[in-house]
Design a protein around this motif. Structure first.
Motif, PDB file in Angstrom:
ATOM      1  N   ALA A  92       6.991  -3.635 -15.001  1.00 57.00           N
ATOM      2  CA  ALA A  92       6.183  -4.816 -14.664  1.00 57.00           C
ATOM      3  C   ALA A  92       7.040  -6.073 -14.745  1.00 57.00           C
ATOM      4  O   ALA A  92       7.907  -6.200 -15.608  1.00 57.00           O
ATOM      5  N   GLY A  93       6.809  -6.983 -13.817  1.00 60.04           N
ATOM      6  CA  GLY A  93       7.577  -8.234 -13.774  1.00 60.04           C
ATOM      7  C   GLY A  93       7.601  -8.772 -12.366  1.00 60.04           C
ATOM      8  O   GLY A  93       6.914  -8.262 -11.474  1.00 60.04           O
ATOM      9  N   GLU A  94       8.396  -9.820 -12.180  1.00 59.46           N
ATOM     10  CA  GLU A  94       8.527 -10.384 -10.839  1.00 59.46           C
ATOM     11  C   GLU A  94       9.986 -10.631 -10.531  1.00 59.46           C
ATOM     12  O   GLU A  94      10.809 -10.813 -11.427  1.00 59.46           O
ATOM     13  N   SER A  95      10.313 -10.617  -9.236  1.00 60.01           N
ATOM     14  CA  SER A  95      11.707 -10.748  -8.823  1.00 60.01           C
ATOM     15  C   SER A  95      11.772 -11.431  -7.471  1.00 60.01           C
ATOM     16  O   SER A  95      10.933 -11.173  -6.592  1.00 60.01           O
ATOM     17  N   TYR A  96      12.763 -12.299  -7.322  1.00 60.68           N
ATOM     18  CA  TYR A  96      13.036 -12.901  -5.997  1.00 60.68           C
ATOM     19  C   TYR A  96      14.496 -12.671  -5.679  1.00 60.68           C
ATOM     20  O   TYR A  96      15.373 -12.991  -6.496  1.00 60.68           O
ATOM     21  N   ALA A  97      14.768 -12.084  -4.537  1.00 60.06           N
ATOM     22  CA  ALA A  97      16.151 -11.870  -4.103  1.00 60.06           C
ATOM     23  C   ALA A  97      16.307 -12.441  -2.704  1.00 60.06           C
ATOM     24  O   ALA A  97      15.453 -12.222  -1.838  1.00 60.06           O
ATOM     25  N   ALA A  98      17.374 -13.198  -2.508  1.00 64.01           N
ATOM     26  CA  ALA A  98      17.609 -13.835  -1.205  1.00 64.01           C
ATOM     27  C   ALA A  98      19.002 -13.504  -0.701  1.00 64.01           C
ATOM     28  O   ALA A  98      19.943 -13.364  -1.489  1.00 64.01           O
ATOM     29  N   VAL A  99      19.119 -13.368   0.613  1.00 65.55           N
ATOM     30  CA  VAL A  99      20.424 -13.138   1.237  1.00 65.55           C
ATOM     31  C   VAL A  99      20.667 -14.212   2.295  1.00 65.55           C
ATOM     32  O   VAL A  99      19.721 -14.824   2.803  1.00 65.55           O
ATOM     33  N   CYS A 122       8.201   4.465 -10.522  1.00 63.90           N
ATOM     34  CA  CYS A 122       7.489   3.323 -11.092  1.00 63.90           C
ATOM     35  C   CYS A 122       8.491   2.256 -11.505  1.00 63.90           C
ATOM     36  O   CYS A 122       9.514   2.565 -12.112  1.00 63.90           O
ATOM     37  N   VAL A 123       8.187   1.025 -11.145  1.00 63.37           N
ATOM     38  CA  VAL A 123       9.079  -0.102 -11.414  1.00 63.37           C
ATOM     39  C   VAL A 123       8.490  -0.896 -12.574  1.00 63.37           C
ATOM     40  O   VAL A 123       7.281  -1.152 -12.602  1.00 63.37           O
ATOM     41  N   SER A 170       5.562  -6.701  -9.704  1.00 59.37           N
ATOM     42  CA  SER A 170       5.248  -5.321 -10.075  1.00 59.37           C
ATOM     43  C   SER A 170       4.283  -5.310 -11.253  1.00 59.37           C
ATOM     44  O   SER A 170       4.414  -6.107 -12.182  1.00 59.37           O
ATOM     45  N   ASP A 171       3.320  -4.393 -11.204  1.00 63.17           N
ATOM     46  CA  ASP A 171       2.422  -4.213 -12.355  1.00 63.17           C
ATOM     47  C   ASP A 171       2.723  -2.893 -13.065  1.00 63.17           C
ATOM     48  O   ASP A 171       1.907  -2.378 -13.825  1.00 63.17           O
ATOM     49  N   GLY A 172       3.907  -2.346 -12.799  1.00 59.03           N
ATOM     50  CA  GLY A 172       4.324  -1.108 -13.457  1.00 59.03           C
ATOM     51  C   GLY A 172       3.987   0.148 -12.680  1.00 59.03           C
ATOM     52  O   GLY A 172       4.296   1.253 -13.111  1.00 59.03           O
ATOM     53  N   ALA A 173       3.371  -0.023 -11.497  1.00 61.68           N
ATOM     54  CA  ALA A 173       2.996   1.149 -10.682  1.00 61.68           C
ATOM     55  C   ALA A 173       4.147   1.531  -9.742  1.00 61.68           C
ATOM     56  O   ALA A 173       5.231   0.956  -9.784  1.00 61.68           O
ATOM     57  N   ASN A 174       3.867   2.507  -8.868  1.00 63.85           N
ATOM     58  CA  ASN A 174       4.916   2.969  -7.946  1.00 63.85           C
ATOM     59  C   ASN A 174       4.891   2.213  -6.619  1.00 63.85           C
ATOM     60  O   ASN A 174       5.610   2.558  -5.698  1.00 63.85           O
ATOM     61  N   LYS A 175       4.052   1.185  -6.532  1.00 69.13           N
ATOM     62  CA  LYS A 175       4.029   0.343  -5.334  1.00 69.13           C
ATOM     63  C   LYS A 175       3.910  -1.112  -5.772  1.00 69.13           C
ATOM     64  O   LYS A 175       3.378  -1.389  -6.866  1.00 69.13           O
ATOM     65  N   PRO A 176       4.393  -2.055  -4.977  1.00 67.82           N
ATOM     66  CA  PRO A 176       4.353  -3.453  -5.425  1.00 67.82           C
ATOM     67  C   PRO A 176       2.919  -3.970  -5.531  1.00 67.82           C
ATOM     68  O   PRO A 176       2.063  -3.623  -4.714  1.00 67.82           O
ATOM     69  N   PHE A 177       2.662  -4.805  -6.549  1.00 71.52           N
ATOM     70  CA  PHE A 177       1.361  -5.474  -6.667  1.00 71.52           C
ATOM     71  C   PHE A 177       1.275  -6.567  -5.607  1.00 71.52           C
ATOM     72  O   PHE A 177       0.239  -6.760  -4.971  1.00 71.52           O
ATOM     73  N   ARG A 178       2.374  -7.324  -5.428  1.00 71.77           N
ATOM     74  CA  ARG A 178       2.450  -8.335  -4.365  1.00 71.77           C
ATOM     75  C   ARG A 178       3.839  -8.325  -3.736  1.00 71.77           C
ATOM     76  O   ARG A 178       4.843  -8.172  -4.433  1.00 71.77           O
ATOM     77  N   SER A 227       0.823  -1.220   0.000  1.00 69.79           N
ATOM     78  CA  SER A 227       0.000   0.000   0.000  1.00 69.79           C
ATOM     79  C   SER A 227       0.856   1.268   0.000  1.00 69.79           C
ATOM     80  O   SER A 227       0.333   2.360   0.131  1.00 69.79           O
ATOM     81  N   LYS A 228       2.177   1.108  -0.135  1.00 65.10           N
ATOM     82  CA  LYS A 228       3.072   2.266  -0.077  1.00 65.10           C
ATOM     83  C   LYS A 228       4.072   2.223  -1.234  1.00 65.10           C
ATOM     84  O   LYS A 228       4.422   1.136  -1.710  1.00 65.10           O
ATOM     85  N   PRO A 229       4.568   3.377  -1.671  1.00 67.62           N
ATOM     86  CA  PRO A 229       5.636   3.368  -2.679  1.00 67.62           C
ATOM     87  C   PRO A 229       6.835   2.540  -2.199  1.00 67.62           C
ATOM     88  O   PRO A 229       7.089   2.440  -0.990  1.00 67.62           O
TER      89      PRO A 229
END
Length: 417
Positions: free
Chosen positions: A347-354, A344-345, A367-375, A53-55
């Motif tokens: 659209a796509g998906e990403s997984y990063a692990a540390v 705005c990021v 990301s759906d191309g907006a300024n906040k994550p879709f999920r 719900s946030k940028p």
């Protein structure tokens, strides 16, 4: 003759060894555990939904509050996921600073762990020793971010600012003066790197102190040897990562297997156990602190010799300098847009692990191309380890539940996201 009945009791959330808000419903036959049912939900803060719900750049602070003992490592996974989506290259100096603070965070985490684990099993002195060293590393956090815990120091594209050239001095008070004040300020005469160098030169002798207290202590060994044994195959099946997996003898470490930041440029070893019990996991974490100490030493040497930028120059993602923002109209617009709308990021998906101090901490972003994550979904190591609680304690005695909770290094913020 009287007939024995199993009885059920609550272990936690008010029990001091339940590490916060863990509630275990234990079914006992005498003092032997027949069943252990972990209940979560008492701390749930909805971090993943809040992040949606946030940028993007306003959710970095939420990551600190997940595993609130391993703050910057949580941030690292989140900002790496954003960088993957943006296709951002970060400056090499920022990579080394992240590596340095990931290892500072690992030591902070393991000091908290050994202090509280020792306290749970009756070794009170160790708690005081471990927190003595934690204070110095908290000072390093404060020097770079202004906060002793929730730093929000990592940013997409690098880190918030470069390492400070001087450390703040401890002020004289009614309780701190004379020789005490001189001692506290002895390491603070130079830069943050000088301060950390003094710490890493001193720290190996402190780990020796902890090991003198515990490693061959017969009470410690009675409480940990042969308790909570997990075989290598079973550890893999259960999804263990980090010291829980390495304690069972599997040399899996994301810093080696999937290098990120500057881990491919530093030398270190991955300690592994043999028996997969609480004692082996203790030994693995103690050796990890020594290895982290050496990684910090290498980072300090490199950072001294290689000045440079610490965040990307792309002003669509990273804010302009304060000077530029006050003197240049375009920079002021960039600054205003960045802190109100964010960016705005694609659209796509990403997984990063540390390789988090507790295991694999991952962040999955859609990301759906907006300024906040879709999920947003977070993979917390402690959540997976807690699911193995029943298997690890079954057949053991009630007192051994405390040892198993301690060896899992549970912090509930990440479990109850």
């Amino acid at each position: 003759m009287s007939k024995m009945h199993n009885y059920t009791l609550n272990f936690g959330p008010q029990h001091p060894a339940a590490h916060g808000v863990l509630r275990l419903i234990l079914e006992l036959e005498g003092e032997i555990i027949v069943r252990a049912d972990p209940h979560i939900g008492l701390l749930h803060r909805g971090t993943e939904k809040l992040a949606e719900s946030k940028p993007y750049n306003q959710s970095i602070g939420y990551m600190d509050r997940l595993d609130y003992v391993s703050m910057m490592c949580n941030e690292h996974a989140y900002v790496m996921a954003i960088e993957n989506l943006l296709g951002l290259d970060i400056p090499i100096r920022a990579k080394f600073i992240r590596t340095l603070f990931d290892e500072v965070t690992r030591i902070l985490n393991h000091l908290m762990w050994i202090g509280t684990h020792g306290l749970d099993l009756g070794a009170m002195t160790l708690f005081l020793y471990a927190f003595r060293e934690r204070e110095y590393l908290m000072d390093a956090y404060e020097a770079v971010s202004g906060a002793r815990m929730h730093a929000t120091y990592y940013r997409p594209g690098g880190v918030y600012r470069d390492l400070p050239d001087e450390m703040t001095q401890v002020k004289e008070t009614r309780w701190t003066k004379g020789k005490d004040l001189t001692r506290l300020n002895a390491w603070r005469q130079g830069s943050l790197l000088d301060f950390l160098e003094e710490f890493i030169n001193d720290f190996p002798s402190r780990i020796d102190e902890y090991e003198t207290l515990l490693t061959n202590n017969r009470i410690w060994k009675q409480r940990t040897v042969g308790i909570g044994v997990v075989s290598p195959d079973r550890a893999l099946q259960l999804g263990f990562t980090g010291p829980m997996l390495r304690g069972s003898g599997i040399a899996w470490d994301l810093r080696k297997k999937q290098p990120y930041a500057a881990y491919d440029k530093v030398k270190f070893s991955v300690p592994i156990g043999k028996n997969g019990d609480c004692y082996d996991r203790y030994l693995v974490r103690m050796e990890e602190m020594r290895q982290s100490n050496e990684i910090i030493r290498q980072c300090i040497t490199w950072l001294r010799e290689n000045p440079g930028p610490v965040i990307t120059g792309d002003q669509k993602v990273a804010p302009p300098s304060r000077t530029a923002m006050k003197e240049d109209m375009e920079s002021m617009i960039h600054h205003f847009k960045l802190f109100t709308e964010g960016y705005c990021v694609p659209a796509g998906e990403s997984y990063a692990a540390v390789e988090h101090p507790k295991g694999e901490f991952g962040c999955y972003l859609v990301s759906d191309g907006a300024n906040k994550p879709f999920r947003t979904h977070l993979r917390a190591a402690g959540f997976v380890h807690l699911s193995a609680m029943e298997e690890m304690v079954k057949g053991h005695m009630l007192a051994d539940v405390v040892a198993v909770i301690g060896t899992q290094d549970i912090v509930f913020g990440e479990i109850d996201r």
